[in-house]
Motif scaffolding. Structure first.
Motif, short mmCIF file in Angstrom:
data_model
loop_
_atom_site.label_atom_id
_atom_site.label_comp_id
_atom_site.label_asym_id
_atom_site.label_seq_id
_atom_site.Cartn_x
_atom_site.Cartn_y
_atom_site.Cartn_z
N ALA A 183 22.27 21.48 -5.05
CA ALA A 183 21.65 22.55 -4.26
C ALA A 183 21.28 23.77 -5.12
CB ALA A 183 22.61 22.98 -3.15
N CYS A 184 21.80 23.82 -6.33
CA CYS A 184 21.64 25.03 -7.14
C CYS A 184 20.25 25.10 -7.79
CB CYS A 184 22.72 25.04 -8.23
SG CYS A 184 22.57 26.42 -9.34
N GLN A 185 19.59 26.22 -7.62
CA GLN A 185 18.26 26.38 -8.22
C GLN A 185 18.25 27.54 -9.22
OE1 GLN A 185 16.13 26.11 -4.18
NE2 GLN A 185 14.77 24.98 -5.54
N CYS A 186 19.43 27.78 -9.81
CA CYS A 186 19.53 28.87 -10.78
C CYS A 186 18.54 28.70 -11.93
CB CYS A 186 20.95 28.95 -11.35
SG CYS A 186 22.16 29.60 -10.21
N GLY A 187 18.31 27.44 -12.33
CA GLY A 187 17.39 27.19 -13.45
C GLY A 187 16.01 27.76 -13.17
N GLU B 164 14.06 32.41 -2.33
CA GLU B 164 13.38 31.14 -2.11
C GLU B 164 14.30 29.95 -2.35
OE1 GLU B 164 8.83 32.54 -3.28
OE2 GLU B 164 10.17 31.81 -4.85
N CYS B 165 15.47 30.19 -2.94
CA CYS B 165 16.45 29.11 -3.11
C CYS B 165 16.96 28.71 -1.73
CB CYS B 165 17.62 29.58 -4.00
SG CYS B 165 18.95 28.36 -4.09
N LYS B 166 17.07 27.39 -1.53
CA LYS B 166 17.40 26.88 -0.19
C LYS B 166 18.75 27.37 0.33
CE LYS B 166 16.58 22.55 -1.51
NZ LYS B 166 15.79 22.61 -2.74
N VAL B 167 19.65 27.72 -0.59
CA VAL B 167 20.99 28.06 -0.13
C VAL B 167 21.29 29.57 -0.25
CG1 VAL B 167 22.00 25.79 -0.50
CG2 VAL B 167 21.92 27.42 -2.41
N PHE B 168 20.27 30.36 -0.63
CA PHE B 168 20.49 31.81 -0.81
C PHE B 168 20.95 32.46 0.49
CE2 PHE B 168 18.93 36.17 -0.40
CZ PHE B 168 19.48 36.76 -1.53
N GLY B 169 22.07 33.12 0.41
CA GLY B 169 22.56 33.91 1.55
C GLY B 169 23.15 33.07 2.67
N ALA C 15 24.66 29.04 2.29
CA ALA C 15 25.78 28.37 1.60
C ALA C 15 26.18 29.13 0.34
CB ALA C 15 25.40 26.94 1.25
N CYS C 16 25.23 29.83 -0.28
CA CYS C 16 25.54 30.55 -1.52
C CYS C 16 25.54 32.06 -1.29
CB CYS C 16 24.52 30.18 -2.60
SG CYS C 16 24.90 30.90 -4.22
N THR C 17 26.70 32.66 -1.36
CA THR C 17 26.86 34.11 -1.22
C THR C 17 27.83 34.56 -2.32
OG1 THR C 17 28.84 33.99 0.16
CG2 THR C 17 26.71 33.86 1.31
N ILE D 116 27.47 29.19 -5.24
CA ILE D 116 27.18 27.83 -5.72
C ILE D 116 26.67 27.91 -7.15
CG2 ILE D 116 25.64 25.84 -5.42
CD1 ILE D 116 25.89 26.23 -2.42
N GLY D 117 25.92 28.97 -7.43
CA GLY D 117 25.37 29.15 -8.78
C GLY D 117 25.87 30.44 -9.40
N SER D 118 25.68 30.52 -10.71
CA SER D 118 26.18 31.68 -11.46
C SER D 118 25.37 32.96 -11.18
CB SER D 118 26.12 31.38 -12.95
OG SER D 118 24.82 30.91 -13.29
N CYS D 119 24.10 32.81 -10.80
CA CYS D 119 23.26 34.00 -10.60
C CYS D 119 23.73 34.84 -9.40
CB CYS D 119 21.80 33.60 -10.36
SG CYS D 119 21.10 32.65 -11.69
N MET D 120 24.57 34.25 -8.55
CA MET D 120 25.08 34.98 -7.39
C MET D 120 26.38 35.71 -7.74
SD MET D 120 24.45 35.75 -4.29
CE MET D 120 23.43 34.69 -3.30
N VAL D 121 26.95 35.41 -8.91
CA VAL D 121 28.27 35.94 -9.22
C VAL D 121 28.21 37.12 -10.17
CG1 VAL D 121 30.52 35.38 -10.20
CG2 VAL D 121 29.24 33.63 -8.98
N ALA E 61 20.31 37.78 -10.85
CA ALA E 61 19.19 38.11 -9.96
C ALA E 61 19.56 37.86 -8.50
CB ALA E 61 17.97 37.29 -10.36
N CYS E 62 20.27 36.78 -8.23
CA CYS E 62 20.63 36.49 -6.84
C CYS E 62 21.60 37.54 -6.29
CB CYS E 62 21.23 35.09 -6.72
SG CYS E 62 20.04 33.81 -7.19
N ALA E 63 22.52 37.97 -7.15
CA ALA E 63 23.45 39.03 -6.72
C ALA E 63 22.68 40.32 -6.44
CB ALA E 63 24.51 39.27 -7.79
S1 SF4 Z 1 22.97 31.48 -7.43
FE1 SF4 Z 1 22.95 30.49 -5.46
S2 SF4 Z 1 21.17 31.36 -4.37
FE2 SF4 Z 1 20.92 31.81 -6.54
S3 SF4 Z 1 19.66 30.15 -7.32
FE3 SF4 Z 1 21.79 29.60 -7.74
S4 SF4 Z 1 22.39 28.38 -5.93
FE4 SF4 Z 1 20.49 29.47 -5.37
#
Ligand code: SF4
Length: 383
Positions: free
Chosen positions: A321-325, A336-341, A343-345, A350-355, A360-362
């Motif tokens: 599910a991760c679209q960090c790449g 635009e990532c399917k799990v933003f906000g 499954a991924c918070t 789920i990915g490092s960009c949220m942590v 960018a996701c954070a």
């Molecule tokens: S951190 Fe989470 S929301 Fe951001 S791209 Fe990765 S999986 Fe998607």
């Protein structure tokens, strides 16, 4: 506040926005209405853009895309697993910057390992870890070396200090990376759609401005090294747009109050004394990039955690599910990532960009969700 307030002055910001609008109106007729994509390489800029709402001030044809300059975000799953393997070894105190604590590995994170009993400690610098090694001679203390050329000098200087003192229970698990090979890999990608770059200010304080010239000369993209305050970022965008409108592609230094052409020679010397480029290093989402990681020179082998501990050293695929790449290559906006906000918070990453605090996701999650939702639903972003 001196040195801060003057870079957050609203009338000056409005003047810069007017300059950007005026420059954009000078684009050739064939380009009017087409997006101008500017990548901010560094996660620090991404956060400044969202924290201060800069994107909402810009003409809608300027699209800011986010790059790979967040070192925690590009840490691949396999290296997190290796860190956890070291942290859970007998008698280890594993020291890390707080950013890396919750980056997901294939089964758990360092925070998860800590909850299960591993002695994982948050430190603010490698010298904190060295102090722990001095204070705990019966334990093996491992520092998780992370970051670009910005933080590599402090790790290098700490290792030189450990060598001078003869500290025998201090180790570094080096995941330091370098920005130029990553930019080159990004620019060589066939699907890159970026018209210009806002260059990283902190890295450039160390490496200077000269290493970026190939971007302008070979790849014909404007590149402006930028500071991190709102007026810095707006002025840098204006400089990129001016180059674009005038058909120029050069390297410019907006952050000249801190960045010199040659960079910091003492920091560069420390890096070269202690580190050497690895043949290859894997980046989350970007794959393996030649000579983009730093490992310890043979002289420092006794401090090298990869030699002192048996680590799995496996290449592990990101979760499906991760679209960090795509986010790290500027191909996808975080929302635009399917799990933003969903499954991924930040609580359930789920990915490092949220942590990471530079992810960018954070940034979108903390500051930009309303803007993102408006954009996603086709509503006007400007207030
Ligand atoms: S951190 Fe989470 S929301 Fe951001 S791209 Fe990765 S999986 Fe998607």
């Amino acid at each position: 506040m001196k040195y801060v307030s003057e870079f957050r002055d609203p009338p000056a910001a409005r003047r810069l926005v007017a300059t950007i609008e005026s420059l954009m109106s000078r684009r050739p007729k064939t380009l009017q209405g087409a997006p101008l994509k500017i990548m901010e390489v560094c996660g620090g800029h991404t956060h400044a853009i969202f924290k201060f709402g800069l994107e909402t001030l810009l003409p809608e044809t300027i699209e800011l895309v986010h790059g790979p300059g967040c070192p925690v975000c590009v840490l691949p799953v396999g290296r997190v697993d290796d860190a956890i393997s070291i942290a859970t070894s007998e008698g280890v105190i594993f020291c890390t910057y707080g950013d890396a604590l919750r980056v997901p590995g294939s089964r758990t994170s360092l925070a998860g390992a800590k909850a299960e009993g591993a002695d994982v400690r948050t430190v603010y610098s490698p010298t904190d870890a060295l102090a722990l090694a001095r204070a705990n001679p019966s334990r093996r203390v491992v520092f998780f070396g992370l970051g670009f050329e910005t933080t590599a000098p402090s790790t290098a200087l700490t290792l030189l200090q450990a060598e001078r003192e003869g500290v025998s229970n201090f180790f570094v698990f080096s995941n330091h990376v370098t920005i130029i090979p990553a930019l080159r890999a990004l620019l060589d990608a066939e699907d890159l759609q970026v018209d210009g770059f806002i260059g990283p200010g902190h890295v450039s304080m160390v490496i200077g401005v000269e290493p970026y010239h190939f971007i302008a000369e070979h790849y014909r993209r404007p590149f402006v090294v930028s500071g991190f305050e709102p007026l810095d970022v707006l002025q840098s965008i204006a400089m990129v747009v001016a180059q674009h409108v005038e058909g120029r592609a050069v390297v410019e230094n907006q952050y000249s109050r801190l960045v010199s052409t040659q960079g910091n020679s003492a920091a560069q010397t420390a890096i070269h004394e202690v580190f050497k480029p690895r043949a290859h290093f894997e980046w989350r989402g970007l794959g393996s990039i030649a000579e983009s990681g730093l490992e310890l020179q043979p002289r420092f082998a006794r401090f090298d955690a990869e030699q002192a501990f048996r680590v799995p050293a496996l290449s592990v695929a990101d979760p499906k599910a991760c679209q960090c790449g795509e986010v790290l290559k500027g191909q996808l906006r975080p929302y635009e990532c399917k799990v933003f906000g969903t499954a991924c918070t930040p609580e359930t990453p789920i990915g490092s960009c949220m942590v990471s605090s530079e992810g960018a996701c954070a940034a979108y999650y903390s500051y930009g969700r309303l803007t993102s939702l408006r954009r996603a639903s086709g509503l006007k972003v400007h207030p």
